[in-house]
Design a protein around this motif. Structure first.
Motif, PDB file in Angstrom:
ATOM      1  N   GLY A  18      17.120   2.632  14.340  1.00  0.00           N
ATOM      2  CA  GLY A  18      15.700   1.832  13.822  1.00  0.00           C
ATOM      3  C   GLY A  18      14.771   2.901  13.292  1.00  0.00           C
ATOM      4  O   GLY A  18      15.055   3.920  12.823  1.00  0.00           O
ATOM      5  N   ALA A  19      13.704   2.116  12.781  1.00  0.00           N
ATOM      6  CA  ALA A  19      12.515   3.055  12.523  1.00  0.00           C
ATOM      7  C   ALA A  19      11.178   2.578  12.584  1.00  0.00           C
ATOM      8  O   ALA A  19      11.105   1.155  12.921  1.00  0.00           O
ATOM      9  N   VAL A  20      10.109   3.239  12.662  1.00  0.00           N
ATOM     10  CA  VAL A  20       8.800   2.923  12.812  1.00  0.00           C
ATOM     11  C   VAL A  20       7.990   3.406  11.789  1.00  0.00           C
ATOM     12  O   VAL A  20       8.066   4.581  11.384  1.00  0.00           O
ATOM     13  N   VAL A  21       7.042   2.571  10.932  1.00  0.00           N
ATOM     14  CA  VAL A  21       6.416   2.800   9.999  1.00  0.00           C
ATOM     15  C   VAL A  21       4.852   2.578  10.584  1.00  0.00           C
ATOM     16  O   VAL A  21       4.811   1.655  11.191  1.00  0.00           O
ATOM     17  N   SER A  22       3.947   3.833  10.134  1.00  0.00           N
ATOM     18  CA  SER A  22       2.598   3.543  10.492  1.00  0.00           C
ATOM     19  C   SER A  22       1.761   3.897   9.452  1.00  0.00           C
ATOM     20  O   SER A  22       1.888   4.953   8.817  1.00  0.00           O
ATOM     21  N   LEU A  23       0.892   2.940   9.053  1.00  0.00           N
ATOM     22  CA  LEU A  23       0.303   3.141   7.767  1.00  0.00           C
ATOM     23  C   LEU A  23      -1.432   3.096   8.115  1.00  0.00           C
ATOM     24  O   LEU A  23      -1.890   2.135   8.342  1.00  0.00           O
ATOM     25  N   GLY A  24      -2.136   4.313   7.662  1.00  0.00           N
ATOM     26  CA  GLY A  24      -3.666   4.237   7.912  1.00  0.00           C
ATOM     27  C   GLY A  24      -4.285   4.366   6.543  1.00  0.00           C
ATOM     28  O   GLY A  24      -4.681   3.464   5.781  1.00  0.00           O
ATOM     29  N   ALA A  25      -4.630   5.731   6.357  1.00  0.00           N
ATOM     30  CA  ALA A  25      -5.500   5.996   5.079  1.00  0.00           C
ATOM     31  C   ALA A  25      -4.492   5.806   3.609  1.00  0.00           C
ATOM     32  O   ALA A  25      -5.194   5.279   2.829  1.00  0.00           O
ATOM     33  N   VAL A  26      -3.412   5.834   3.762  1.00  0.00           N
ATOM     34  CA  VAL A  26      -2.451   5.254   2.550  1.00  0.00           C
ATOM     35  C   VAL A  26      -2.724   3.805   2.236  1.00  0.00           C
ATOM     36  O   VAL A  26      -2.867   3.584   1.402  1.00  0.00           O
ATOM     37  N   TRP A  27      -2.655   3.043   3.355  1.00  0.00           N
ATOM     38  CA  TRP A  27      -2.755   1.760   3.294  1.00  0.00           C
ATOM     39  C   TRP A  27      -4.234   1.279   2.857  1.00  0.00           C
ATOM     40  O   TRP A  27      -4.620   0.489   1.957  1.00  0.00           O
ATOM     41  N   ARG A  28      -5.354   1.845   3.242  1.00  0.00           N
ATOM     42  CA  ARG A  28      -6.631   1.654   2.870  1.00  0.00           C
ATOM     43  C   ARG A  28      -6.866   2.050   1.531  1.00  0.00           C
ATOM     44  O   ARG A  28      -7.587   1.485   0.671  1.00  0.00           O
ATOM     45  N   LYS A  29      -6.108   3.060   1.189  1.00  0.00           N
ATOM     46  CA  LYS A  29      -6.136   3.531  -0.291  1.00  0.00           C
ATOM     47  C   LYS A  29      -5.542   2.172  -1.396  1.00  0.00           C
ATOM     48  O   LYS A  29      -6.087   2.124  -2.289  1.00  0.00           O
ATOM     49  N   MET A  30      -4.461   2.009  -0.790  1.00  0.00           N
ATOM     50  CA  MET A  30      -3.905   0.814  -1.704  1.00  0.00           C
ATOM     51  C   MET A  30      -4.820  -0.310  -1.723  1.00  0.00           C
ATOM     52  O   MET A  30      -4.747  -1.305  -2.563  1.00  0.00           O
ATOM     53  N   LEU A  31      -5.616  -0.667  -0.680  1.00  0.00           N
ATOM     54  CA  LEU A  31      -6.473  -1.916  -0.879  1.00  0.00           C
ATOM     55  C   LEU A  31      -7.970  -1.547  -1.322  1.00  0.00           C
ATOM     56  O   LEU A  31      -8.582  -2.640  -1.873  1.00  0.00           O
ATOM     57  N   GLU A  32      -7.913  -0.219  -1.911  1.00  0.00           N
ATOM     58  CA  GLU A  32      -9.586  -0.106  -2.372  1.00  0.00           C
ATOM     59  C   GLU A  32      -9.755  -0.647  -3.597  1.00  0.00           C
ATOM     60  O   GLU A  32      -8.819  -0.993  -4.667  1.00  0.00           O
ATOM     61  N   ASN A  33     -10.867  -1.288  -3.760  1.00  0.00           N
ATOM     62  CA  ASN A  33     -11.396  -2.060  -4.859  1.00  0.00           C
ATOM     63  C   ASN A  33     -10.647  -3.246  -5.230  1.00  0.00           C
ATOM     64  O   ASN A  33     -10.562  -3.780  -6.295  1.00  0.00           O
ATOM     65  N   ARG A  34      -9.869  -3.709  -4.193  1.00  0.00           N
ATOM     66  CA  ARG A  34      -8.828  -4.911  -4.581  1.00  0.00           C
ATOM     67  C   ARG A  34      -9.527  -6.237  -4.177  1.00  0.00           C
ATOM     68  O   ARG A  34      -9.338  -7.202  -4.709  1.00  0.00           O
ATOM     69  N   ALA A  35     -10.424  -6.260  -3.019  1.00  0.00           N
ATOM     70  CA  ALA A  35     -10.937  -7.434  -2.331  1.00  0.00           C
ATOM     71  C   ALA A  35      -9.929  -8.633  -2.517  1.00  0.00           C
ATOM     72  O   ALA A  35     -10.210  -9.771  -2.716  1.00  0.00           O
ATOM     73  N   TYR A  36      -9.021  -8.519  -1.730  1.00  0.00           N
ATOM     74  CA  TYR A  36      -7.938  -9.295  -1.271  1.00  0.00           C
ATOM     75  C   TYR A  36      -8.388 -10.289  -0.232  1.00  0.00           C
ATOM     76  O   TYR A  36      -8.974  -9.743   0.702  1.00  0.00           O
ATOM     77  N   PRO A  37      -8.169 -11.433  -0.118  1.00  0.00           N
ATOM     78  CA  PRO A  37      -8.379 -12.188   1.030  1.00  0.00           C
ATOM     79  C   PRO A  37      -7.753 -11.867   2.014  1.00  0.00           C
ATOM     80  O   PRO A  37      -6.374 -11.439   1.763  1.00  0.00           O
ATOM     81  N   GLU A  38      -7.990 -12.256   3.230  1.00  0.00           N
ATOM     82  CA  GLU A  38      -7.205 -11.913   4.494  1.00  0.00           C
ATOM     83  C   GLU A  38      -5.737 -11.968   4.694  1.00  0.00           C
ATOM     84  O   GLU A  38      -4.791 -11.113   4.902  1.00  0.00           O
ATOM     85  N   PRO A  39      -5.499 -13.270   4.206  1.00  0.00           N
ATOM     86  CA  PRO A  39      -4.030 -13.500   4.194  1.00  0.00           C
ATOM     87  C   PRO A  39      -3.180 -12.763   3.229  1.00  0.00           C
ATOM     88  O   PRO A  39      -1.898 -12.620   3.541  1.00  0.00           O
ATOM     89  N   VAL A  40      -3.764 -12.419   1.993  1.00  0.00           N
ATOM     90  CA  VAL A  40      -3.133 -11.552   1.238  1.00  0.00           C
ATOM     91  C   VAL A  40      -3.097 -10.093   1.570  1.00  0.00           C
ATOM     92  O   VAL A  40      -2.008  -9.493   1.211  1.00  0.00           O
ATOM     93  N   VAL A  41      -4.110  -9.602   2.251  1.00  0.00           N
ATOM     94  CA  VAL A  41      -4.063  -8.380   3.018  1.00  0.00           C
ATOM     95  C   VAL A  41      -2.844  -8.182   3.962  1.00  0.00           C
ATOM     96  O   VAL A  41      -2.082  -7.188   4.041  1.00  0.00           O
ATOM     97  N   ARG A  42      -2.795  -9.426   4.636  1.00  0.00           N
ATOM     98  CA  ARG A  42      -1.640  -9.144   5.671  1.00  0.00           C
ATOM     99  C   ARG A  42      -0.309  -9.267   5.148  1.00  0.00           C
ATOM    100  O   ARG A  42       0.663  -8.555   5.490  1.00  0.00           O
ATOM    101  N   LEU A  43      -0.235 -10.319   4.018  1.00  0.00           N
ATOM    102  CA  LEU A  43       1.163 -10.363   3.442  1.00  0.00           C
ATOM    103  C   LEU A  43       1.574  -8.798   2.978  1.00  0.00           C
ATOM    104  O   LEU A  43       2.698  -8.490   2.898  1.00  0.00           O
ATOM    105  N   LEU A  44       0.774  -8.389   1.940  1.00  0.00           N
ATOM    106  CA  LEU A  44       0.822  -7.190   1.219  1.00  0.00           C
ATOM    107  C   LEU A  44       1.153  -5.981   2.321  1.00  0.00           C
ATOM    108  O   LEU A  44       2.086  -5.075   1.926  1.00  0.00           O
ATOM    109  N   GLY A  45       0.558  -6.078   3.284  1.00  0.00           N
ATOM    110  CA  GLY A  45       0.691  -4.703   4.504  1.00  0.00           C
ATOM    111  C   GLY A  45       2.073  -4.897   5.053  1.00  0.00           C
ATOM    112  O   GLY A  45       2.596  -3.956   5.150  1.00  0.00           O
ATOM    113  N   GLU A  46       2.500  -6.094   5.425  1.00  0.00           N
ATOM    114  CA  GLU A  46       3.766  -6.339   5.656  1.00  0.00           C
ATOM    115  C   GLU A  46       4.970  -6.168   4.834  1.00  0.00           C
ATOM    116  O   GLU A  46       5.879  -5.551   5.328  1.00  0.00           O
TER     117      GLU A  46
END
Length: 289
Positions: A18-46
């Protein structure tokens, strides 16, 4: 395990990995200046977590690209990463989604997975229907059909973090312990989204599998990688030819190339376009000064 990393593990007595992935600063950088709606944020994050869980298996230079395409509010979602776990991604959302459901977000669509490695004569590509109620089910079904190995994904995402847990049953699992896979799968299914998003890998695995022998391998760092590449854009403009590019320049007073994947605009004024085509054999059309 710190955030922005992938950590693989193995059940020594069960032949289950198995494997575990954890994203913090990298994930927030991917979202920077995107203004995605919450369902899209969740989908893109998953999807980002899933891509890293799969891309972490790359053993030689290459790039894994995963796309979801559909006719719903989210018409396109693209994530790619390389063997160094350098990741980038984007979603194209045409209208405000009214649901978090994968089927309602994407409508009728498909999953496209591409793998391009230096050792391959040509890139591998697979296109399959979206078979599942969520991202985890889509990829569990895909891997069950392609690798013929039972696989489970447990995913979570918010605007601050994204995370995932992968389990895969290897061929010798049943001879090791006929009940091992069912037991580990049931234990993993108790995981909460809050635990995925907050617990370090060692703590998460201890919380879920404290009676099993789990070997945790060193964490690998994930990097958000979207460098500017002006020369690539100039080459693309040259491939279009001066007639088309100068026509766009006359119409808009500048040529703008949008890089959706990295959320960046490349802007060319008349002088910059002249520079792009300065060595064009047939000569340049007159520019606007």
């Amino acid at each position: 395990m710190s955030q922005d990393s992938v950590c693989r593990f193995l059940f020594d007595d069960l032949d289950i990995c198995g494997a575990v992935v954890s994203l913090g600063a990298v994930w927030r950088k991917m979202l920077e200046n995107r203004a995605y709606p919450e369902p899209v944020v969740r989908l893109l994050g998953e999807m980002s977590a899933t891509t890293l869980l799969l891309g972490g298996n790359l053993k030689q230079p290459g790039r894994l690209t995963i796309q979801l395409r559909g006719n719903g509010p989210v018409s396109l979602l693209v994530i790619d990463c390389n063997e160094q776990l350098q990741i980038r991604g984007m979603a194209r959302c045409e209208t405000q989604p009214e649901s978090k459901s994968l089927r309602e977000l994407l409508g009728h669509g498909h999953l496209q997975l591409s793998l391009d490695m230096r050792s391959m004569r040509e890139p591998y590509q697979s296109i399959v229907p979206l078979d599942g109620e969520n991202v985890a089910e889509v990829f569990e079904h895909y891997l069950r059909q392609s690798d013929q190995l039972p696989t489970r994904f447990f995913l979570a995402a918010s605007s601050e973090a994204a995370a995932g847990l992968l389990l895969q049953k290897l061929p010798a699992a049943d001879p090791c312990d006929p009940d091992g896979w069912a037991r580990v799968e049931a234990l993993a299914a108790t995981v909460k989204a809050s635990e995925l998003l907050s617990l370090p890998a060692a703590d998460l695995l201890l919380r879920l599998f404290h009676e099993e022998a789990v070997r945790l391998f060193p964490a690998r760092t994930v990097i958000h990688n979207c460098p500017e590449d002006w020369e690539k854009v100039r080459s693309m403009l040259r491939s279009l030819g001066p007639a088309e590019v100068y026509a766009a320049l006359r119409e808009h007073d500048e040529v703008v190339i949008k890089d959706d994947l990295c959320n960046r605009d490349y802007r060319f004024d008349a002088q910059a376009i002249d520079e792009v085509f300065r060595d064009f054999v047939s000569g340049n059309p007159p520019t606007l000064h």
